[in-house]
Design a protein around this motif. Structure first.
Motif, PDB file in Angstrom:
ATOM      1  N   ARG A  57       1.088  -1.089  -0.256  1.00 46.11           N
ATOM      2  CA  ARG A  57       0.257   0.118  -0.073  1.00 46.11           C
ATOM      3  C   ARG A  57       0.974   1.696  -0.269  1.00 46.11           C
ATOM      4  N   ASP A  58       2.152   1.498   0.673  1.00 50.95           N
ATOM      5  CA  ASP A  58       2.982   2.474  -0.080  1.00 50.95           C
ATOM      6  C   ASP A  58       3.767   2.085  -0.396  1.00 50.95           C
ATOM      7  N   ARG A  59       3.132   3.256  -1.537  1.00 52.18           N
ATOM      8  CA  ARG A  59       4.166   3.150  -3.245  1.00 52.18           C
ATOM      9  C   ARG A  59       5.048   3.857  -2.812  1.00 52.18           C
ATOM     10  N   THR A  60       5.310   4.324  -2.241  1.00 54.72           N
ATOM     11  CA  THR A  60       7.077   5.046  -2.224  1.00 54.72           C
ATOM     12  C   THR A  60       8.274   4.043  -1.515  1.00 54.72           C
ATOM     13  N   SER A  61       8.129   3.595  -0.844  1.00 59.95           N
ATOM     14  CA  SER A  61       8.703   2.197  -0.881  1.00 59.95           C
ATOM     15  C   SER A  61       8.730   0.950  -1.757  1.00 59.95           C
ATOM     16  N   ARG A  62       9.895   0.850  -1.464  1.00 62.04           N
ATOM     17  CA  ARG A  62      10.272  -0.735  -2.879  1.00 62.04           C
ATOM     18  C   ARG A  62      10.051  -2.031  -1.842  1.00 62.04           C
ATOM     19  N   ILE A  63       9.349  -3.098  -2.419  1.00 62.99           N
ATOM     20  CA  ILE A  63      10.277  -4.467  -2.073  1.00 62.99           C
ATOM     21  C   ILE A  63      11.038  -5.770  -2.935  1.00 62.99           C
ATOM     22  N   THR A  64      12.418  -5.561  -1.787  1.00 62.20           N
ATOM     23  CA  THR A  64      13.620  -6.394  -2.584  1.00 62.20           C
ATOM     24  C   THR A  64      13.516  -8.034  -1.833  1.00 62.20           C
ATOM     25  N   ALA A  65      13.913  -8.526  -2.620  1.00 60.03           N
ATOM     26  CA  ALA A  65      13.665 -10.329  -2.846  1.00 60.03           C
ATOM     27  C   ALA A  65      15.458 -10.380  -2.637  1.00 60.03           C
ATOM     28  N   VAL A  66      16.025 -10.668  -2.310  1.00 64.74           N
ATOM     29  CA  VAL A  66      17.069 -11.620  -1.532  1.00 64.74           C
ATOM     30  C   VAL A  66      17.040 -12.461  -1.417  1.00 64.74           C
ATOM     31  N   PRO A  67      17.938 -13.596  -2.709  1.00 66.66           N
ATOM     32  CA  PRO A  67      18.853 -14.944  -1.892  1.00 66.66           C
ATOM     33  C   PRO A  67      18.625 -15.040  -0.626  1.00 66.66           C
ATOM     34  N   VAL A  68      18.673 -16.054  -0.596  1.00 65.76           N
ATOM     35  CA  VAL A  68      19.041 -16.734   1.004  1.00 65.76           C
ATOM     36  C   VAL A  68      20.140 -17.418   0.825  1.00 65.76           C
ATOM     37  N   SER A  69      21.227 -16.827   2.191  1.00 64.30           N
ATOM     38  CA  SER A  69      22.858 -17.531   1.601  1.00 64.30           C
ATOM     39  C   SER A  69      23.601 -17.641   2.216  1.00 64.30           C
ATOM     40  N   LYS A  70      24.391 -18.518   2.063  1.00 63.88           N
ATOM     41  CA  LYS A  70      24.988 -19.063   3.239  1.00 63.88           C
ATOM     42  C   LYS A  70      26.053 -18.451   3.295  1.00 63.88           C
ATOM     43  N   ASP A  71      26.229 -17.377   4.603  1.00 66.79           N
ATOM     44  CA  ASP A  71      26.911 -16.164   4.736  1.00 66.79           C
ATOM     45  C   ASP A  71      28.727 -16.759   4.688  1.00 66.79           C
ATOM     46  N   ALA A  72      28.688 -17.780   5.122  1.00 64.81           N
ATOM     47  CA  ALA A  72      30.563 -17.795   5.432  1.00 64.81           C
ATOM     48  C   ALA A  72      30.611 -17.916   4.067  1.00 64.81           C
ATOM     49  N   GLU A  73      30.579 -18.655   2.702  1.00 69.35           N
ATOM     50  CA  GLU A  73      30.642 -18.183   1.431  1.00 69.35           C
ATOM     51  C   GLU A  73      31.096 -16.844   1.157  1.00 69.35           C
ATOM     52  N   PHE A  74      29.909 -16.242   1.742  1.00 64.16           N
ATOM     53  CA  PHE A  74      30.482 -15.052   0.876  1.00 64.16           C
ATOM     54  C   PHE A  74      30.940 -14.117   2.051  1.00 64.16           C
ATOM     55  N   ASP A  75      31.658 -14.282   3.240  1.00 61.71           N
ATOM     56  CA  ASP A  75      32.267 -13.600   3.513  1.00 61.71           C
ATOM     57  C   ASP A  75      34.083 -13.852   3.210  1.00 61.71           C
ATOM     58  N   LYS A  76      34.371 -14.851   2.531  1.00 64.54           N
ATOM     59  CA  LYS A  76      35.610 -14.986   2.071  1.00 64.54           C
ATOM     60  C   LYS A  76      35.710 -14.233   0.617  1.00 64.54           C
ATOM     61  N   LEU A  77      34.756 -14.833   0.069  1.00 65.55           N
ATOM     62  CA  LEU A  77      34.530 -13.331  -1.620  1.00 65.55           C
ATOM     63  C   LEU A  77      34.708 -11.680  -1.051  1.00 65.55           C
ATOM     64  N   ASN A  78      34.195 -11.301  -0.132  1.00 58.55           N
ATOM     65  CA  ASN A  78      33.985 -10.310   0.331  1.00 58.55           C
ATOM     66  C   ASN A  78      35.496  -9.639   1.009  1.00 58.55           C
ATOM     67  N   LYS A  79      36.025 -10.793   1.763  1.00 65.49           N
ATOM     68  CA  LYS A  79      38.175 -10.514   2.025  1.00 65.49           C
ATOM     69  C   LYS A  79      38.220 -10.509   0.771  1.00 65.49           C
ATOM     70  N   LEU A  80      38.025 -11.004  -0.150  1.00 66.97           N
ATOM     71  CA  LEU A  80      38.979 -10.320  -1.376  1.00 66.97           C
ATOM     72  C   LEU A  80      39.535  -8.611  -1.414  1.00 66.97           C
ATOM     73  N   GLN A  81      40.937  -8.627  -2.126  1.00 63.87           N
ATOM     74  CA  GLN A  81      40.879  -6.865  -1.784  1.00 63.87           C
ATOM     75  C   GLN A  81      40.459  -6.665  -3.377  1.00 63.87           C
ATOM     76  N   VAL A  82      41.077  -7.535  -4.711  1.00 62.61           N
ATOM     77  CA  VAL A  82      41.319  -7.528  -6.052  1.00 62.61           C
ATOM     78  C   VAL A  82      40.541  -9.218  -6.403  1.00 62.61           C
ATOM     79  N   ILE A  83      39.811  -8.662  -7.350  1.00 63.58           N
ATOM     80  CA  ILE A  83      39.143  -9.704  -7.958  1.00 63.58           C
ATOM     81  C   ILE A  83      40.124 -10.291  -9.331  1.00 63.58           C
TER      82      ILE A  83
END
Length: 283
Positions: A135-161
Motif C-alpha cells: 500500500r505504500d507506493r513510495t517504498s520498494r520490496i526487494t527479494a534477496v537470495p538466502v545465502s550461506k554467509d560464510a562463503e560470501f565472507d570469503k569473497l568479500n575479503k578479497l581485495q582484488v578479483i
C-alpha cells in the motif's frame, strides 16, 4: 505417451521491506479472496503480468500464501498448422508467457518459488508480484537470495578479483534481460546450443569496476544456467586465493516426470510444500 523429464529448482528469498508491508499483504490477500477477486493483469515496462491468488494454508501454526504468476514472453510469434497455414498466435484475452509459482511466509519474511521459464527472472518477478500488495507506493520490496554467509565472507575479503571461471549453458539465459558482463556477446546463435566454459582474466586492469564484477558474480550464482563458479583474487596480504562458489544459495532441486511440459498449480504447490519441509530441516 512417453513422460518428459523436467528439472525444477526452488529458490528461497528473504525480503527487504517495511514492517507495515506484511500486514498490508495479508489484509489485501484476504480482501481479494473474500470478494472473489482472485486474478489481476497489469503491465510493467511494456510486459504483461497475471497474478492469481491461491488458497492460503497453515505452516507451523502460521498462515502462508500461494501465488501463481504468468509473465509475458513474446518469443512465440507464430503458429504453424498441419495444413501449412502459418498465422499469429490468437489470444482473445489473457497473456502468453511463463508460469511462476510462489509461497510467501510472512512470519519468516521469506518467499520461495520456481519457474519453468528463464530462472534469471524469478527474483525480479517476485519483487514485482509482492509490490502489487504494497500500500505504500513510495517504498520498494526487494527479494534477496538466502545465502550461506560464510562463503560470501570469503569473497568479500578479497581485495582484488583477478579471474572468474564458470560453466554456463547459454540456452537457459533470458535474453530479454541484461546479462552479466561476463556473458556479453554470448547470447548470439553461435553460442546458444552449447555448454561452454569461460575464463575471464585481468579483470583488475581498469576495464571493469570492482563492484560491477562482484554484482555479476552474484547474478551468475542465482542462475540455473551456471553449473560451476570459482573466483581467484588477492587477499589483504596480497596472496592469491581461489574460492569455489558452487552452492552458495539455499536451493531445492528435483526432477519431475511429466506428460506435458506444463507444471499445473496443484503440482506446483505440492513441490513448494516439499521444498519448505527441506528448508525447515536445514535451518
Amino acid at each position: 505417451m512417453k513422460k518428459l523429464k523436467k528439472k525444477i529448482t526452488v529458490r528461497f528469498f528473504s525480503l527487504n521491506a517495511k514492517n507495515s508491508f506484511y500486514d498490508d499483504f495479508i489484509s489485501t490477500y484476504r480482501v481479494n479472496q473474500e470478494n472473489d477477486n482472485l486474478v489481476r493483469i497489469f503491465n510493467v515496462r511494456a510486459k504483461k503480468y497475471l497474478i492469481k491468488i491461491g488458497t492460503s494454508f497453515t505452516h507451523q501454526g502460521n498462515e502462508s500464501f500461494f501465488l501463481s504468476v504468468v509473465r509475458e514472453r513474446n518469443t512465440w510469434q507464430a503458429r504453424a498448422l498441419s495444413n501449412g497455414i502459418i498465422s499469429g498466435v490468437p489470444l482473445n484475452q489473457g497473456i502468453l508467457g511463463d508460469p511462476y509459482y510462489y509461497v510467501f511466509l510472512p512470519h519468516k519474511r521469506i518467499i520461495l518459488g520456481f519457474t519453468t521459464g528463464p530462472s534469471e527472472s524469478l527474483k525480479s518477478t517476485a519483487n514485482i508480484t509482492l509490490q502489487q500488495f504494497n500500500r505504500d507506493r513510495t517504498s520498494r520490496i526487494t527479494a534477496v537470495p538466502v545465502s550461506k554467509d560464510a562463503e560470501f565472507d570469503k569473497l568479500n575479503k578479497l581485495q582484488v578479483i583477478t579471474k572468474v571461471k564458470f560453466n554456463v549453458d547459454t540456452t537457459g539465459l533470458n535474453h530479454d534481460d541484461d546479462l552479466p558482463v561476463f556473458l556479453k556477446g554470448m547470447n548470439t546463435p553461435a553460442f546458444q546450443d552449447s555448454k561452454l566454459t569461460f575464463s575471464r582474466s585481468n579483470l583488475d586492469d581498469g576495464q571493469y569496476e570492482d563492484h560491477i564484477i562482484r554484482s555479476d558474480i552474484k547474478e551468475l550464482l542465482e542462475s540455473d544456467s551456471c553449473s560451476a563458479l570459482s573466483v581467484v583474487g588477492k587477499n589483504e596480504e596480497g596472496i592469491l586465493q581461489t574460492i569455489r562458489l558452487g552452492n552458495v544459495y539455499a536451493v531445492y532441486r528435483m526432477t519431475l516426470e511429466l506428460r506435458d511440459k506444463f507444471v499445473n498449480e496443484s503440482k506446483a504447490k505440492e513441490l513448494l510444500l516439499e521444498a519448505m519441509s527441506y528448508f525447515d530441516g536445514t535451518n
